[in-house]
Design a protein around this motif. Sequence first.
Motif, PDB file in Angstrom:
ATOM      1  N   ASN A 129      -8.589  70.895 -22.525  1.00  0.00           N
ATOM      2  CA  ASN A 129      -8.036  72.006 -21.175  1.00  0.00           C
ATOM      3  C   ASN A 129      -8.316  71.315 -19.425  1.00  0.00           C
ATOM      4  N   ASN A 178      -6.804  78.663 -22.506  1.00  0.00           N
ATOM      5  CA  ASN A 178      -7.397  78.317 -22.146  1.00  0.00           C
ATOM      6  C   ASN A 178      -8.486  78.130 -21.721  1.00  0.00           C
ATOM      7  N   PHE A 179      -8.956  78.962 -21.593  1.00  0.00           N
ATOM      8  CA  PHE A 179     -11.105  79.267 -22.398  1.00  0.00           C
ATOM      9  C   PHE A 179     -11.202  79.338 -23.140  1.00  0.00           C
ATOM     10  N   ALA A 180     -10.793  78.959 -23.918  1.00  0.00           N
ATOM     11  CA  ALA A 180     -10.860  78.929 -25.323  1.00  0.00           C
ATOM     12  C   ALA A 180     -10.359  77.566 -26.216  1.00  0.00           C
ATOM     13  N   SER A 192      -2.455  70.000 -22.535  1.00  0.00           N
ATOM     14  CA  SER A 192      -2.580  71.660 -22.792  1.00  0.00           C
ATOM     15  C   SER A 192      -1.784  72.248 -22.212  1.00  0.00           C
ATOM     16  N   GLY A 223     -11.288  75.654 -23.678  1.00  0.00           N
ATOM     17  CA  GLY A 223     -12.881  75.103 -22.250  1.00  0.00           C
ATOM     18  C   GLY A 223     -13.703  75.497 -23.711  1.00  0.00           C
ATOM     19  N   ARG A 224     -13.948  76.554 -24.134  1.00  0.00           N
ATOM     20  CA  ARG A 224     -15.295  76.522 -24.836  1.00  0.00           C
ATOM     21  C   ARG A 224     -15.595  76.350 -26.485  1.00  0.00           C
ATOM     22  N   TRP A 225     -14.339  76.439 -27.208  1.00  0.00           N
ATOM     23  CA  TRP A 225     -14.356  75.891 -28.245  1.00  0.00           C
ATOM     24  C   TRP A 225     -13.891  74.560 -29.138  1.00  0.00           C
ATOM     25  N   TYR A 282      -6.624  77.092 -14.908  1.00  0.00           N
ATOM     26  CA  TYR A 282      -6.766  78.376 -15.637  1.00  0.00           C
ATOM     27  C   TYR A 282      -5.034  79.002 -14.657  1.00  0.00           C
ATOM     28  N   HIS A 317     -12.670  71.351 -27.508  1.00  0.00           N
ATOM     29  CA  HIS A 317     -12.450  70.351 -26.139  1.00  0.00           C
ATOM     30  C   HIS A 317     -13.363  68.750 -26.475  1.00  0.00           C
TER      31      HIS A 317
END
Length: 173
Positions: A104, A80-82, A110, A84-86, A38, A88
């Motif tokens: 990510n 970065n959150f997106a 990335s 890693g979350r959705w 992050y 990957h």
Amino acid sequence: MPRRLVLGLFKGLLLGALMAFLVVRGLGAVTAVGAVSYLYAALTGVVTALLAGKPVWAAGAKVEALLKAIFGALLALGANFALGRWFHPALDLTAFGAGAGPLNALPAASLPLMAAALGAFFELDNTPGPTPSADAVVKRRVASDASSREEASDVEEVEDRSETQNESRRTRR
């Protein structure tokens, strides 16, 4: 507009690749997880915001650059959150010396993606409005000349009245 989009993508990709190079080669961080990923994303967002679109050194761009930097950091954090979350997928960039793992967690993959998207966004945001046509410029000049002539005739009328009043006062005395 397509030219600005391509220019923004190119600037962002270049800045992201530079940031990825600094992270991977300069810091030796082939993979980054958690808060470190992050941090790299936020720094990339700030750098991209400052250099893409209206650059920080342009006249009158200091406040805009600050707002863009904050917004760029927030967008990069969200991206970065997106990722890693959705989104990957596992990548293997060991042939390039850039590690293997989820997207990510690999700064070499990335950061250029995030910076390219941000660069395109900020470059499109900086698109100037439509330029006035030659006819519109001529019409404005004619209108301003007409209004200045009217103002000048109004001033002359006021001066004539004041002169007439002064003469009538002198004759009365």
